[in-house]
Enzyme design. Structure first.
Site, PDB file in Angstrom:
ATOM      1  N   TYR A  94      11.047 -42.607 -74.877  1.00 33.54           N
ATOM      2  CA  TYR A  94       9.679 -42.558 -75.361  1.00 33.54           C
ATOM      3  C   TYR A  94       9.608 -41.720 -76.644  1.00 33.54           C
ATOM      4  CZ  TYR A  94       4.720 -41.464 -75.416  1.00 33.54           C
ATOM      5  OH  TYR A  94       3.415 -41.295 -75.791  1.00 33.54           O
ATOM      6  N   LYS A 104       0.302 -43.758 -66.512  1.00 34.51           N
ATOM      7  CA  LYS A 104       0.801 -45.131 -66.461  1.00 34.51           C
ATOM      8  C   LYS A 104       0.631 -45.719 -65.060  1.00 34.51           C
ATOM      9  CE  LYS A 104       1.847 -43.864 -70.658  1.00 34.51           C
ATOM     10  NZ  LYS A 104       3.147 -43.354 -71.061  1.00 34.51           N
TER      11      LYS A 104
HETATM   12  C1  LIG Z   1       3.660 -42.264 -71.869  1.00 36.00           C
HETATM   13  C2  LIG Z   1       4.992 -41.733 -71.551  1.00 36.00           C
HETATM   14  C3  LIG Z   1       5.254 -40.358 -71.617  1.00 36.00           C
HETATM   15  C4  LIG Z   1       4.229 -39.345 -72.094  1.00 36.00           C
HETATM   16  O1  LIG Z   1       3.168 -39.246 -71.208  1.00 36.00           O
HETATM   17  P1  LIG Z   1       1.656 -38.883 -71.683  1.00 36.00           P
HETATM   18  O2  LIG Z   1       0.918 -38.935 -70.405  1.00 36.00           O
HETATM   19  O3  LIG Z   1       1.247 -39.892 -72.690  1.00 36.00           O
HETATM   20  O4  LIG Z   1       1.724 -37.511 -72.276  1.00 36.00           O
HETATM   21  C5  LIG Z   1       6.518 -39.919 -71.257  1.00 36.00           C
HETATM   22  N1  LIG Z   1       7.476 -40.784 -70.867  1.00 36.00           N
HETATM   23  C6  LIG Z   1       7.258 -42.113 -70.808  1.00 36.00           C
HETATM   24  C7  LIG Z   1       8.348 -43.025 -70.371  1.00 36.00           C
HETATM   25  C8  LIG Z   1       6.021 -42.626 -71.152  1.00 36.00           C
HETATM   26  O5  LIG Z   1       5.813 -43.953 -71.118  1.00 36.00           O
END
Ligand SMILES: *Cc1c(COP(=O)(O)O)cnc(C)c1O
Length: 379
Positions: free
Chosen positions: A98, A194
């Site tokens: 990411y 997510k």
């Molecule tokens: C979105 C994401 C993050 C960061 O998370 P946030 O909630 O946006 O701070 C870290 N790792 C992965 C794989 C992600 O998809």
């Protein structure tokens, strides 16, 4: 308890005071004490809150871990993990990751004296990069955005032989499809924004860890730095988790149909989805996961921003947007969106090129999604 039962009941006992079946939103900053330091376990909501505690207990149960801590974002959770290191310590990370994590490493912690190396996801490459100062291996599996699978057991075995701990960002798989602690990892990171939240309506993060000493340090940092989730967000995440099992099954069923459709589409040169038998990571994914998830990446033949925009503009159901893991399908352009913070040269080297598209397959009717993509790809 089995997984689906845990999503609904772990940490979520009916409220003692009222019998409320759903954990209440304890929207309070502080708690009345009977005498100095005599209280019911809560003093101040940065330090502890019953709604957040229910969420943390549930997440620990889902990942088969002992302890969990939640944060205001996935990156805040990662910040806490890196804050347990000291200047000079070295982290080896799998390079397909990411973009925000890469930015946190390079632009926040490197200036404070942490060292980072990036390797291909092959197990041997981690071993070769070990230095005396190496403290952590940091991996995503499946990786973002190329859906590579890293052999968590093999990488953990090498780490432990060398007194190194393994952090797995399990955001893409969710605990429904993969439980890294059972494969030998030491700590799991989630962006609860997510799949765990699942409804694209909040930002949150979580850690799950077994080692009590590491947990105590992280708990200290959660309180000392203070990047905790709000109470209502904690409640929303708990509510989202209740349907995690049914959502993940549908995400996967839809993703497999769409990946198969994309693979046979003449306008597409490559499809990245570990659930396709043709995918080089298919067998490894089958070994360490119980399913392949809902994320797909693919490459358009002639690849630039213009071609990608022409696809995005024709879509009527799937929205062009950052993020993933919600009930609605989202499509994105990693090289200028989620991975825009990685320098272009490095992006190209790892394969995040200008013709790469990432799709978070939602749980709409899959026929509608395929029709939408057919329309979009008809150029
Ligand atoms: C979105 C994401 C993050 C960061 O998370 P946030 O909630 O946006 O701070 C870290 N790792 C992965 C794989 C992600 O998809």
């Amino acid at each position: 308890m089995k997984f689906a039962t845990k999503t609904i009941h772990a940490g979520q006992v009916p409220d003692k005071a009222t019998g409320a079946v759903v954990v209440p939103i304890y929207q309070t900053s502080t708690y009345k004490q009977d005498e100095i330091n005599v209280h019911k376990g809560f003093e101040y909501s940065r330090t502890g809150n019953p709604t957040r505690q229910a969420l943390e207990e549930c997440l620990a149960a889902l990942e088969n871990g002992r302890f969990s801590l939640t944060f205001s974002s996935g990156l805040a959770a990662e910040h806490a993990v890196l804050s347990t290191l000291k200047p000079g310590d070295h982290v080896i990370a799998a390079e397909d990751m990411y973009g925000g994590t890469y930015r946190l490493f390079e632009q926040v912690f490197k200036p404070y004296g942490l060292q980072f190396s990036y390797v291909n996801g092959n197990t041997g490459d981690f071993e070769k990069a070990i230095k005396p100062e190496t403290k952590l291996f940091w991996i995503e599996s499946p990786t973002n955005p190329l859906l590579c699978i890293i052999d968590i057991s093999a990488v953990s075995a090498i780490a432990h032989k060398n007194n190194i701990k393994v952090v797995v960002d399990n955001t893409f798989a969710s605990p429904f499809f993969q439980q890294p602690l059972l494969l030998g990892a030491d700590l799991v990171v989630h962006s609860t924004t997510k799949y765990i939240g699942g409804h694209s309506d909040l930002i949150g993060g979580a850690l799950i860890v077994n080692d009590e000493e590491w947990y105590a340090k992280l708990k200290f940092l959660q309180n000392a730095i203070g990047a905790i989730p709000g109470v209502f967000d904690s409640w929303l995440i708990l509510r989202g988790i209740k349907t995690l099992s049914v959502r993940m099954k549908q995400h996967e069923e839809n993703a497999l149909r769409i990946a198969t459709f994309l693979e046979s589409h003449p306008g597409i040169t490559q499809v990245y989805y570990p659930g396709l038998p043709s995918n080089p990571f298919h067998n490894l994914a089958k070994q360490q996961m119980t399913g392949f998830g809902g994320m797909i990446s693919f490459k358009l033949g002639q690849g630039d921003e213009k071609a990608a925009n022409s696809l995005f503009k024709k879509l009527k159901i799937i929205s062009l947007a950052e993020s993933l893991g919600g009930v609605e399908s989202l499509i994105c352009y990693p090289s200028a969106m989620t991975h825009g913070s990685i320098p272009e040269e490095q992006r190209n080297a790892i394969g995040v090129t200008k013709d790469l598209i990432r799709l978070s397959v939602g749980i709409e009717d899959v026929e509608d999604l395929i029709e939408d993509l057919s329309r979009g790809l008809n150029y």
